[in-house]
Design a protein around this motif. Sequence first.
Motif, PDB file in Angstrom:
ATOM      1  N   THR A  67      42.202  37.906  44.581  1.00 28.65           N
ATOM      2  CA  THR A  67      41.870  39.182  45.194  1.00 28.65           C
ATOM      3  C   THR A  67      40.545  39.706  44.647  1.00 28.65           C
ATOM      4  O   THR A  67      40.062  39.269  43.599  1.00 28.65           O
ATOM      5  CB  THR A  67      42.964  40.224  44.920  1.00 28.65           C
ATOM      6  OG1 THR A  67      43.006  40.474  43.500  1.00 28.65           O
ATOM      7  CG2 THR A  67      44.324  39.733  45.408  1.00 28.65           C
ATOM      8  N   GLN A  68      39.971  40.648  45.361  1.00 28.26           N
ATOM      9  CA  GLN A  68      38.727  41.244  44.894  1.00 28.26           C
ATOM     10  C   GLN A  68      38.936  41.939  43.559  1.00 28.26           C
ATOM     11  O   GLN A  68      38.053  41.921  42.684  1.00 28.26           O
ATOM     12  CB  GLN A  68      38.192  42.246  45.925  1.00 28.26           C
ATOM     13  CG  GLN A  68      36.785  42.765  45.613  1.00 28.26           C
ATOM     14  CD  GLN A  68      35.751  41.648  45.618  1.00 28.26           C
ATOM     15  OE1 GLN A  68      35.641  40.892  46.581  1.00 28.26           O
ATOM     16  NE2 GLN A  68      34.980  41.548  44.548  1.00 28.26           N
ATOM     17  N   ALA A  69      40.097  42.548  43.368  1.00 27.40           N
ATOM     18  CA  ALA A  69      40.393  43.206  42.094  1.00 27.40           C
ATOM     19  C   ALA A  69      40.392  42.186  40.958  1.00 27.40           C
ATOM     20  O   ALA A  69      39.861  42.443  39.871  1.00 27.40           O
ATOM     21  CB  ALA A  69      41.744  43.913  42.159  1.00 27.40           C
ATOM     22  N   ALA A  70      40.974  41.000  41.200  1.00 21.94           N
ATOM     23  CA  ALA A  70      40.986  39.956  40.175  1.00 21.94           C
ATOM     24  C   ALA A  70      39.571  39.493  39.861  1.00 21.94           C
ATOM     25  O   ALA A  70      39.225  39.254  38.691  1.00 21.94           O
ATOM     26  CB  ALA A  70      41.834  38.778  40.640  1.00 21.94           C
ATOM     27  N   VAL A  71      38.734  39.382  40.884  1.00 20.80           N
ATOM     28  CA  VAL A  71      37.341  38.973  40.681  1.00 20.80           C
ATOM     29  C   VAL A  71      36.598  40.032  39.875  1.00 20.80           C
ATOM     30  O   VAL A  71      35.897  39.721  38.897  1.00 20.80           O
ATOM     31  CB  VAL A  71      36.644  38.726  42.035  1.00 20.80           C
ATOM     32  CG1 VAL A  71      35.155  38.447  41.827  1.00 20.80           C
ATOM     33  CG2 VAL A  71      37.313  37.577  42.784  1.00 20.80           C
ATOM     34  N   ASP A  72      36.761  41.295  40.253  1.00 17.45           N
ATOM     35  CA  ASP A  72      36.041  42.388  39.586  1.00 17.45           C
ATOM     36  C   ASP A  72      36.470  42.542  38.129  1.00 17.45           C
ATOM     37  O   ASP A  72      35.652  42.886  37.263  1.00 17.45           O
ATOM     38  CB  ASP A  72      36.277  43.700  40.335  1.00 17.45           C
ATOM     39  CG  ASP A  72      35.651  43.715  41.721  1.00 17.45           C
ATOM     40  OD1 ASP A  72      34.762  42.873  41.974  1.00 17.45           O
ATOM     41  OD2 ASP A  72      36.070  44.542  42.559  1.00 17.45           O
ATOM     42  N   LEU A  73      37.740  42.299  37.854  1.00 16.70           N
ATOM     43  CA  LEU A  73      38.256  42.454  36.498  1.00 16.70           C
ATOM     44  C   LEU A  73      38.023  41.222  35.622  1.00 16.70           C
ATOM     45  O   LEU A  73      38.343  41.224  34.433  1.00 16.70           O
ATOM     46  CB  LEU A  73      39.758  42.763  36.548  1.00 16.70           C
ATOM     47  CG  LEU A  73      40.139  44.140  37.097  1.00 16.70           C
ATOM     48  CD1 LEU A  73      41.634  44.203  37.374  1.00 16.70           C
ATOM     49  CD2 LEU A  73      39.729  45.241  36.126  1.00 16.70           C
ATOM     50  N   GLY A 100      43.284  35.586  53.038  1.00 19.87           N
ATOM     51  CA  GLY A 100      43.110  36.834  53.768  1.00 19.87           C
ATOM     52  C   GLY A 100      44.063  37.929  53.363  1.00 19.87           C
ATOM     53  O   GLY A 100      44.283  38.871  54.123  1.00 19.87           O
ATOM     54  N   GLY A 101      44.665  37.812  52.171  1.00 20.43           N
ATOM     55  CA  GLY A 101      45.602  38.827  51.718  1.00 20.43           C
ATOM     56  C   GLY A 101      47.005  38.648  52.242  1.00 20.43           C
ATOM     57  O   GLY A 101      47.855  39.537  52.069  1.00 20.43           O
ATOM     58  N   SER A 102      47.297  37.516  52.858  1.00 21.76           N
ATOM     59  CA  SER A 102      48.635  37.258  53.386  1.00 21.76           C
ATOM     60  C   SER A 102      49.610  36.982  52.247  1.00 21.76           C
ATOM     61  O   SER A 102      49.225  36.848  51.085  1.00 21.76           O
ATOM     62  CB  SER A 102      48.594  36.059  54.346  1.00 21.76           C
ATOM     63  OG  SER A 102      48.135  34.889  53.674  1.00 21.76           O
TER      64      SER A 102
END
Length: 496
Positions: free
Chosen positions: A445-451, A476-478
């Motif tokens: 997820t984008q959160a995992a990438v950002d963190l 795709g977030g599925s």
Amino acid sequence: MKIITTKTVSMALLGVLVTACDGKDGRDGVDGADGMDAPVMMDTGSGYDGSAAEAAGLAPLAGGRTAEDIAVATLANSNALTGVASGTPLNIPTAGSDFATAPPSVGADVPVTYFGPAPSSVNPNLIGPYQLLKAGNLDLAASPNTTITLPLYEGRLESGGTNDGASLWYVVTDTSDKENAAALGLNFSAKLRFTDLPDGMLSQTVRRGYYDADGLLVFASGAVDFTPERVVSPGSSDSSGTNNLLASLTFAPGAVGSAGDSDDGLYSPLVQISNAGGHIYNAPMVSFNTSAEQLAPYCDGISAEEEASARALLHDKVVAICPGAAGEPGSVTLALTNGFSFGRPVLYISTDASAEIAASLEGAIYTPALAAIPVGRDDSLFSGVERIFGFTNGPTNDFDEVNPQRQGFNSAIRGEGGPLNVLGGIPTIATDYSPLWDLNLGEWTQAAVDLGYRSRMTEEFAILGMAERGFITGPGGSAYGSTGIIINCPIVHRLL
């Protein structure tokens, strides 16, 4: 004699850690959450100036005198890697070198020649290298891929269709016959018994066959067209964030197996041999409707000039093939794929896949019959599959250097190396091995990438933990889980 207690050592180490985090030289404490000063190293001395480190050619360390004493002692006594500055990547010359295991002598005071044999040489369930598919000769030094050379078997198609009577060439990697697996050096898989669906059902997954008086295996169905040209063409190279390069990929498999509605019947690498106890064997095809004379030119390998003509006859994993002459046994050399299983680096063969995109990426035969095998059941009763874990947007190489965290299909599509998929249970590590892998495809997820949580994953339950916490989802977030894609990947070797 001064006696140092465990408590003293623990407080000393704690002091090093705290002062290192503080970024100071070890003389001052830092305020803790409760307002109290953190422990201070008693031997740093208010007048310590870093002279020990300077004399050894080291920069002053944040841990104070104790940390520097440890560093100086290490420099003097260890044969650890030298010439590598902290935080500077090693020069990794080739994609795949980032997969190699480090020797046990790193950081030790003796070279690797002084270490004893790996524990796996005593007990295959212990740590160390171990060849699982013993039927062939493994070449770990082969380039650009490691290879295994297996016995080449000739068979015949008896389908009553267009290709009735055609000769075919195959290898054998796995069987549900435990005794014969041990005798022939094959992988044993009890789960293969659950891949067969009864005759008369709408879909079939296992071919029927028998061996004749000459030991020739006769197949009741199944043809493979090796003439298509394999295509894997990315529409983008932007692997940032949650971008999924699979979504814009142009692809075509290099080999296509016949489906159930073909007049030659379905192709499957799985065959139930009626006069061999009804056991199921994993027998992927490597060439179809070809003669020994057509294969003989590739006994010593495939040259660049021969590549196009050879690929029209052979499986894309074939590096060399030799049918043998004058009664000599035949052999075929196949390229292997790097992966992991429960934290251990492993090698496997990708031979067949139930979806065109997977067959294209893996260099495997597109085998529609495998799609009829039930997925999503993992290790439950009557499950014929085991799980394999892949990633769309794993870490990629940056700054023209091999990223030691590199993994995933984005990286593979960018030409950085294989996807480094994570396999579930394999022999010697688990009891649930199957060469038929149910693909679970994850997206960070984008959160995992950002963190900064996105990294190379090598173990099933660590992946499941990240999915449970919401840092990995399906594309795709599925929802995370089975893609419905089956890949036939017989395990070959465990590097640790």
